[in-house]
Design an enzyme around this catalytic site. Sequence first.
Site, PDB file in Angstrom:
ATOM      1  N   GLU A 113       0.844  -1.195   0.000  1.00 45.19           N
ATOM      2  CA  GLU A 113       0.000   0.000   0.000  1.00 45.19           C
ATOM      3  C   GLU A 113       0.875   1.238   0.000  1.00 45.19           C
ATOM      4  O   GLU A 113       2.007   1.221   0.514  1.00 45.19           O
ATOM      5  CB  GLU A 113      -0.900   0.019   1.242  1.00 45.19           C
ATOM      6  CG  GLU A 113      -1.824  -1.176   1.365  1.00 45.19           C
ATOM      7  CD  GLU A 113      -2.399  -1.292   2.762  1.00 45.19           C
ATOM      8  OE1 GLU A 113      -3.359  -0.565   3.064  1.00 45.19           O
ATOM      9  OE2 GLU A 113      -1.872  -2.093   3.559  1.00 45.19           O
ATOM     10  N   LYS A 115       2.248   4.583   1.372  1.00 45.16           N
ATOM     11  CA  LYS A 115       2.381   5.109   2.739  1.00 45.16           C
ATOM     12  C   LYS A 115       2.065   6.608   2.710  1.00 45.16           C
ATOM     13  O   LYS A 115       2.892   7.426   2.306  1.00 45.16           O
ATOM     14  CB  LYS A 115       3.791   4.859   3.278  1.00 45.16           C
ATOM     15  CG  LYS A 115       3.962   5.246   4.734  1.00 45.16           C
ATOM     16  CD  LYS A 115       5.337   4.851   5.233  1.00 45.16           C
ATOM     17  CE  LYS A 115       5.498   5.222   6.707  1.00 45.16           C
ATOM     18  NZ  LYS A 115       5.423   6.683   6.921  1.00 45.16           N
ATOM     19  N   ASP A 117       1.595  10.348   3.699  1.00 46.77           N
ATOM     20  CA  ASP A 117       2.355  11.217   4.601  1.00 46.77           C
ATOM     21  C   ASP A 117       1.365  12.132   5.329  1.00 46.77           C
ATOM     22  O   ASP A 117       1.065  13.242   4.885  1.00 46.77           O
ATOM     23  CB  ASP A 117       3.364  12.044   3.808  1.00 46.77           C
ATOM     24  CG  ASP A 117       4.418  12.673   4.707  1.00 46.77           C
ATOM     25  OD1 ASP A 117       4.492  12.288   5.893  1.00 46.77           O
ATOM     26  OD2 ASP A 117       5.162  13.544   4.231  1.00 46.77           O
ATOM     27  N   TYR A 222      -6.859   2.277   6.576  1.00 42.18           N
ATOM     28  CA  TYR A 222      -5.963   1.211   6.110  1.00 42.18           C
ATOM     29  C   TYR A 222      -6.011  -0.076   6.934  1.00 42.18           C
ATOM     30  O   TYR A 222      -5.332  -1.047   6.585  1.00 42.18           O
ATOM     31  CB  TYR A 222      -4.519   1.708   6.046  1.00 42.18           C
ATOM     32  CG  TYR A 222      -3.960   2.246   7.355  1.00 42.18           C
ATOM     33  CD1 TYR A 222      -3.598   1.397   8.393  1.00 42.18           C
ATOM     34  CD2 TYR A 222      -3.767   3.607   7.533  1.00 42.18           C
ATOM     35  CE1 TYR A 222      -3.085   1.885   9.570  1.00 42.18           C
ATOM     36  CE2 TYR A 222      -3.233   4.108   8.715  1.00 42.18           C
ATOM     37  CZ  TYR A 222      -2.900   3.247   9.727  1.00 42.18           C
ATOM     38  OH  TYR A 222      -2.386   3.741  10.903  1.00 42.18           O
ATOM     39  N   LYS A 311      10.959   3.124   2.959  1.00 39.49           N
ATOM     40  CA  LYS A 311      11.070   4.566   2.813  1.00 39.49           C
ATOM     41  C   LYS A 311      11.750   4.895   1.491  1.00 39.49           C
ATOM     42  O   LYS A 311      12.757   4.268   1.139  1.00 39.49           O
ATOM     43  CB  LYS A 311      11.880   5.160   3.973  1.00 39.49           C
ATOM     44  CG  LYS A 311      11.199   5.038   5.329  1.00 39.49           C
ATOM     45  CD  LYS A 311       9.894   5.814   5.359  1.00 39.49           C
ATOM     46  CE  LYS A 311       9.279   5.868   6.744  1.00 39.49           C
ATOM     47  NZ  LYS A 311       9.955   6.783   7.654  1.00 39.49           N
ATOM     48  N   CYS A 405      33.688  19.449  29.739  1.00 41.78           N
ATOM     49  CA  CYS A 405      32.244  19.512  29.524  1.00 41.78           C
ATOM     50  C   CYS A 405      31.784  20.956  29.356  1.00 41.78           C
ATOM     51  O   CYS A 405      32.100  21.807  30.200  1.00 41.78           O
ATOM     52  CB  CYS A 405      31.524  18.865  30.708  1.00 41.78           C
ATOM     53  SG  CYS A 405      29.722  19.002  30.625  1.00 41.78           S
ATOM     54  N   CYS A 408      29.510  21.819  32.652  1.00 41.67           N
ATOM     55  CA  CYS A 408      30.005  21.879  34.038  1.00 41.67           C
ATOM     56  C   CYS A 408      31.512  22.017  34.132  1.00 41.67           C
ATOM     57  O   CYS A 408      32.071  22.084  35.230  1.00 41.67           O
ATOM     58  CB  CYS A 408      29.557  20.646  34.823  1.00 41.67           C
ATOM     59  SG  CYS A 408      30.336  19.102  34.265  1.00 41.67           S
ATOM     60  N   CYS A 423      30.793  13.042  29.856  1.00 45.09           N
ATOM     61  CA  CYS A 423      30.994  13.737  31.123  1.00 45.09           C
ATOM     62  C   CYS A 423      30.541  12.791  32.226  1.00 45.09           C
ATOM     63  O   CYS A 423      29.404  12.314  32.210  1.00 45.09           O
ATOM     64  CB  CYS A 423      30.179  15.032  31.162  1.00 45.09           C
ATOM     65  SG  CYS A 423      30.204  15.851  32.780  1.00 45.09           S
ATOM     66  N   CYS A 428      26.502  17.185  36.961  1.00 45.31           N
ATOM     67  CA  CYS A 428      26.479  18.014  35.754  1.00 45.31           C
ATOM     68  C   CYS A 428      25.059  18.528  35.512  1.00 45.31           C
ATOM     69  O   CYS A 428      24.126  17.735  35.379  1.00 45.31           O
ATOM     70  CB  CYS A 428      26.955  17.207  34.549  1.00 45.31           C
ATOM     71  SG  CYS A 428      26.811  18.095  32.980  1.00 45.31           S
TER      72      CYS A 428
END
Length: 667
Positions: A113, A115, A117, A222, A311, A405, A408, A423, A428
């Site tokens: 089928e 697809k 969107d 569907y 896809k 980091c 932090c 980190c 943090c």
Amino acid sequence: MDKVQLEERVKELNKLLHETGYAYYVKDQPLVPDAVYDQYLNELIAIESEFPNLIYPDSPTQRVGGMILQGFYKVPHTYPMLSLANAFGRDDLDDFDRRIRAAIGDDFSYVCELKIDGLAISLSYENGVFVRGATRGDGRVGEDITENLKTIRSIPLRLKEPITLEVRGEAYMPKKSFIALNEFRVENEEEKFANPRNAAAGSLRQLDPKIAASRNLAIFVYAIGGDGEAYQLDSHAQALDYLDQLGFNTNPERQTCHSIDEVQQYIEKWTDKRLDLPYEIDGIVVKVNRYVHQQDLGFTAKSPRWATAYKFPAEEVVTTLLNIELTVGRTGTLTPTAILEPVQVAGSIVGRASLHNEDLIREKDIRIGDTVIIRKAGDIIPEVVAVVLAERKEDLPAFKMPTHCPACDSELVRIEDEVALRCVNPQCPAQITEGLIHFVSRNAMNVDGLGEKVIEQLFREGLIHDVADLFTLTKDQLLELERMGDKSASNLIAAIEVSKQNSMERLLFGLGIRHVGEKGAKILSEEFGDMKSLAQATVDQLTVIHEIGDKMADSVVRYFDNEEVQKLIQRLDTLGVNLSYTGKRVDLTNLDHVLTGKTIVLTGKLEKLTRQEAKEKIEQVGGTVSGSVSKKTDVVVAGEDAGSKLDKARTLGIPVWDENRLIEELN
């Protein structure tokens, strides 16, 4: 006309309008001129205006949009709305096909089928009348958008049979409607929608149904929710034909295929022709046709094993890399993200793309200021594919990851066998914030209204430092936040209070223990029953549980061995947060049944029980139903048309029962 004549005329007009509307909006075959349709509708409106008691729930006059809604209520789906696994090329399709054949043999077919969107929705009918429509949400719970869905004229308000059922569909905006909407928005100095999918989703989440009515949306249905066999249907193809007969709008471009080569031919055909369609598609859905085969194949935690979504090839475009942004996730992983000159790709405007990690940046020699190629396929996050070296400006410096980091300033480390920098500072602020956002997310504690921005404000203002602090918040504290009104604050406090009653698996997943996802959290919660018992479990006790591996077991034990975690769990308990599993759980110690503690596989078509009824009855006596046959299987129950699972059971010497034997043992 007297009262009886009026009632008969209203029924007649309803029938005429349903029939002509179906012919026009679903079949694209008008039965009467527009002027005649309008004449019927105006006559019905006039009668209903004078006699409101003659307004039926399925009256065509109810499509125009009623009163403005106050909000969208959450509604549980009768059957989960699972997502589909993806395929991105022929190799993926061949792998999918091999898995199917290994499980059920070679005697089966696929249904392909388009697809669409759009936005996945669920429609519920009682005695043939449309009563509720909902968004997909998290797959288990969606939002009630019934009033908005009533405005979609290709959704029947009354079916051609007085049947009770739930169906699944995709609401979408036709290309023509999308173009007209954006032209209108430009004329009114409003921002254009990026693509029809966003426009459709935005239209159905308007609190004023009149806005949804003005957007001219459409739908393709569907699937039937739940067990199609309950309606004496044997296959998905048969179900689609039945949905047509009931008055639903199904996509006519479907095709039954008898090999993966035929599937590939269908895909190639629509890859070439998709731009000619009056609506957007982003791929092809491939499903095993017969329900008995679908039942044999079963499900993973997130998707059916009998279906995949192919896809279309990703679209690639060229743009400029403006910067590389570094963020710290809840586990401390440092993630680089490309900040791009905004560009349209695969139907939407893209300004950010994934760079994954330091090794990828170094391997592709990606530098700030480069001209880059980015790729996006459907909903997949855009990624930087390559640098256009011919357009690189002179003296662009190579990008270097930081040593400390950015949140932090702690030194970053690269853990053995891992690519990412991490980190490891438990204090943090970035990790704490991300952990809090995860904790309240939809699939975890699901605190409605407590989004990312509010969490960041609460943390920044020092009102929360860990997840337990969320349950100490007051309305007065919330009112101090930006853009937080009295009603919003009250609703948020109420939502936090409601979340205290969540079953243990949501809390466990929300705590963010490494390697413990939704499915693992559910398994552990069912097995141990409460958080305190789980906290005392050993690695050996954990690894004997089906689907709990060494990594997860070790991670769970390490987590609960931490003194700070023990204090946190105690504090949550004191604050009234539920630490127990409240789902269905069988106490095996009180059962003495031949199936207690056994693993059972159901295969083939059962005549007296539905597959779900059989599963529930087996679980009630302490058995476990599995989707595949292995050496750990204790009994295989074989119904009509049992396939490869029965063959495998015989090869392994596993006892095989028929349905009558199962019922006899259960009773």
